[in-house]
Design an enzyme around this catalytic site. Structure first.
Site, PDB file in Angstrom:
ATOM      1  N   CYS A  12     -78.517 -61.827  73.342  1.00  0.00           N
ATOM      2  CA  CYS A  12     -77.652 -62.966  73.546  1.00  0.00           C
ATOM      3  C   CYS A  12     -76.822 -62.935  74.824  1.00  0.00           C
ATOM      4  CB  CYS A  12     -76.723 -63.168  72.348  1.00  0.00           C
ATOM      5  SG  CYS A  12     -77.572 -63.106  70.760  1.00  0.00           S
ATOM      6  N   SER A  71     -85.763 -47.494  75.868  1.00  0.00           N
ATOM      7  CA  SER A  71     -85.795 -46.940  77.210  1.00  0.00           C
ATOM      8  C   SER A  71     -85.243 -45.522  77.228  1.00  0.00           C
ATOM      9  CB  SER A  71     -84.962 -47.828  78.151  1.00  0.00           C
ATOM     10  OG  SER A  71     -84.742 -47.206  79.387  1.00  0.00           O
ATOM     11  N   ARG A 127     -78.504 -67.501  72.061  1.00  0.00           N
ATOM     12  CA  ARG A 127     -79.002 -66.452  71.169  1.00  0.00           C
ATOM     13  C   ARG A 127     -80.416 -66.003  71.473  1.00  0.00           C
ATOM     14  NH1 ARG A 127     -80.394 -66.359  64.722  1.00  0.00           N
ATOM     15  NH2 ARG A 127     -80.167 -64.107  64.476  1.00  0.00           N
ATOM     16  N   LEU A 128     -80.596 -64.680  71.503  1.00  0.00           N
ATOM     17  CA  LEU A 128     -81.908 -64.043  71.421  1.00  0.00           C
ATOM     18  C   LEU A 128     -81.969 -63.427  70.032  1.00  0.00           C
ATOM     19  CD1 LEU A 128     -84.554 -63.087  72.768  1.00  0.00           C
ATOM     20  CD2 LEU A 128     -83.321 -61.038  73.488  1.00  0.00           C
TER      21      LEU A 128
END
Length: 612
Positions: A2, A379, A50-51
């Protein structure tokens, strides 16, 4: 993940300013392509993009807490809280009732329970703003390591805030001014906490709270590194590190959308990928997807340089086979790296002319390709800062230098090559050597000392602190901007504050107990990785070695030198720039030209006013 944006003004009715608040929110569309929301009241406008990662249906924002129909608090939140399930259970026991499965609602309810002390209860990466309708005050919170960004801009009667500068700059109250101090910060490669580069703009410092009310703006640290005696022996320390990483990676595998791992073939990313693959298999969830970046012809024509002794690809493929990951190479060429649209997208993501060139472009293109398959990536970023992996940690000259160690090596000086372009009078005015020295002394004054610690151990505690509070921010910012520009959430297990706190207090002699860099991480990974990767020497993120890229960059810079209206002419000495364009290739000249090209574009596109 987001993007957030907001505006508080105690003298305006912001219900009448909804269009401007929407403009601010719209700039965050790249960070949140799945949904949007904007809430306004008399003195507050709270926006969100939003994601969707957790509870795809129930986590909409801004999220509002009500009591008998009256609004109590409004939250706009970016990030992930990895202990949200435990917190939900605890809060439920305290009488809170939940409507969703989202970590967003847990954060909101945690605020209602603990107020600004909620931050200390959260494990994760996050940046959020909470408008308390009861007290008419705003609380801004950023995670301990600064994984997620958060900027603010005080105004005469309130504040503007957002995940990125562009959200703030969309409001006419924010001036686009670069002064001498901002230019210093832009070019110094030191990353001063709270410094926003543009005049009047600030970053919420990692581990910091900012409260804005009618009484003014107040800042408070809720977390910072502390020093204490390490009681464990080597074996127990390795076991603790591994136990922490097992728990951290397991937590960060939780997702309601496709997840993958970033793989470079180095120790850090290989450990994360192999551990993720192991945990998923044990849970019966299949294997992990992995992705790496490579350049056309890079492996076949690789030439060792100051920082890279081997290409990544052979090690990437060894680890993928060993861990059984579903692997994909993303192979790029120089034309893609120099594509004007790509470079414009990178600048738009950064909001600043950082001048890293192909290493930004390639990361952006890598993340863009990954986004076609996954929404979340793990990551290995930050392991070098935590465990002491960089070459200069082990270079007596760099360790003993009276400056930031990453600036005391031949490789490090290439990052500051842009100052060679400045006009002589401007170079004297900004005095970058003096600015670096001042910021270095400021950083050293913050180091938490351990009573009785002296000599090399004392110095290495300083070196570790400089990396965990300054250098890591340079990389985390880059990772965040390039990933969120394409709507990809990147998680960084090595930034879990529990691991950082523990390893920070391990004596340097123990961190290098086998005579190598990252001894503890290597030992903690021994059962997961093939020996070739365990013994591989640190190799940083790759840069293209294609001579065609350097030629294209020089052509771009040469073209700018023919333009009479370049805004960069106010800062750059044209004769110096021509000499670099005509001179032999080198890391420093490449860095200078990258900065020159991007500086010109930034000053134009962002309509920057120079106050120097």
């Amino acid at each position: 993940m987001c993007g957030i944006a907001g505006w508080v003004d105690f003298e305006r009715d912001l219900r009448q300013e909804r269009g401007t608040a929407q403009d601010m929110t719209d700039t965050m569309a790249c960070r949140g392509p799945d949904d949007e929301g904007l809430w306004t009241d008399r003195h507050a406008a709270i926006g969100h993009r939003r994601l969707a990662i957790i509870d795809l249906e129930g986590g909409r924002q801004p999220m509002i807490a009500e009591d008998e129909g009256r609004e109590q608090a409004v939250l706009t939140y970016s990030g992930e809280v990895y202990n949200f399930e435990e917190l939900r259970e605890e809060l439920s026991g305290r009488g809170h009732r939940f409507r969703t499965r989202s970590d967003t609602e847990v954060v909101l309810r945690a605020y209602l329970e603990w107020g600004e002390d909620l931050a200390g209860h959260l494990n994760g990466m996050f940046a959020f703003g909470i408008w308390d309708a009861r007290s008419e005050s705003l609380l801004l919170v950023r995670d301990r390591m600064g994984i997620k960004p958060l900027y603010y801009y005080p105004t005469p009667h309130g504040v503007l805030f957002g995940s990125e500068p562009k959200a703030i700059l969309a409001n006419p109250l924010a001036r686009r001014v670069l002064d001498a101090d901002g230019l210093r910060e832009l070019l110094a490669f030191v990353k001063t906490p709270e410094h926003g580069v543009l005049s009047g703009m600030y970053e919420v410092r990692p581990g910091q709270l900012v409260t804005v009310s009618r009484q003014g703006l107040v800042k408070r640290r809720y977390w910072e590194l502390s020093s204490h005696e390490h009681q464990d022996d080597v074996g127990s320390t390795v076991k603790t590190v591994r136990g922490l990483l097992d728990d951290i990676v397991a937590r960060q595998l939780i997702s309601d959308v496709p997840l993958c791992a970033l793989l470079s073939g180095g120790l850090d990313s290989s450990m994360v990928t192999a551990l993720a693959a192991k945990l998923l298999r044990e849970q019966g969830l299949g294997t992990v997807r992995s992705f790496s970046v490579d350049f056309a012809g890079y492996t076949e024509n690789f030439k060792p340089d100051l920082t890279r002794s081997t290409p990544d690809a052979p090690y990437v493929h060894q680890l993928a086979r060993h861990a059984g990951s579903d692997h994909t190479d993303i192979v790029l060429d120089s034309a893609e790296l120099m594509d004007p649209e790509v470079r414009a997208a990178v600048l738009r993501a950064r909001d600043l002319p950082m001048g890293i060139g192909d290493m930004d472009s390639s990361l952006y293109l890598l993340f863009k390709a990954i986004r076609g398959h996954s929404t979340v990536a793990l990551s290995g970023e930050s392991a070098d800062e935590v465990f002491g992996g960089y070459q200069w940690f082990h270079d007596p000259a760099a360790v003993g230098a009276d400056t930031f160690p990453w600036l005391a090596t031949p490789a490090g000086t290439s990052h500051v090559g842009a100052e060679r372009l400045l006009k002589d009078d401007l170079a004297r005015l900004v005095d970058l050597p003096g600015y670096r020295a001042e910021r270095y002394r400021q950083a050293l004054s913050e180091v938490p000392r351990l009573p009785g610690e002296s000599g090399h151990e004392r110095r290495m505690r300083e070196i570790s602190y400089l990396h965990l509070t300054r250098f890591v921010q340079i990389l985390l910012d880059r990772k965040d901007r390039m990933s969120m520009a394409v709507g990809l959430e990147v998680r960084v297990p090595f930034c879990d504050h529990r691991l950082v706190e523990y390893v920070f207090n391990v004596p340097w002699a123990m961190k290098t107990f086998d005579g190598r860099e990252k001894s503890l991480l290597r030992a903690a990974s021994a059962d997961l990785l093939p020996d070739s990767i365990l013994q591989r020497v640190k190799s940083p993120y790759p840069a293209t070695q294609d001579p065609g890229y350097d030629r294209a960059l020089r052509e771009r810079a040469s073209g700018l030198l023919q333009m009479a209206d370049s805004p960069a002419a106010a800062l750059v000495d044209w004769d110096k720039a021509r000499a670099i364009v005509a001179g032999p290739p080198s890391p420093a000249s490449r860095a200078a030209l990258e900065r020159f090209v991007q500086l010109d574009r930034w000053l134009r596109r962002y309509r920057i006013e120079l106050a120097i």
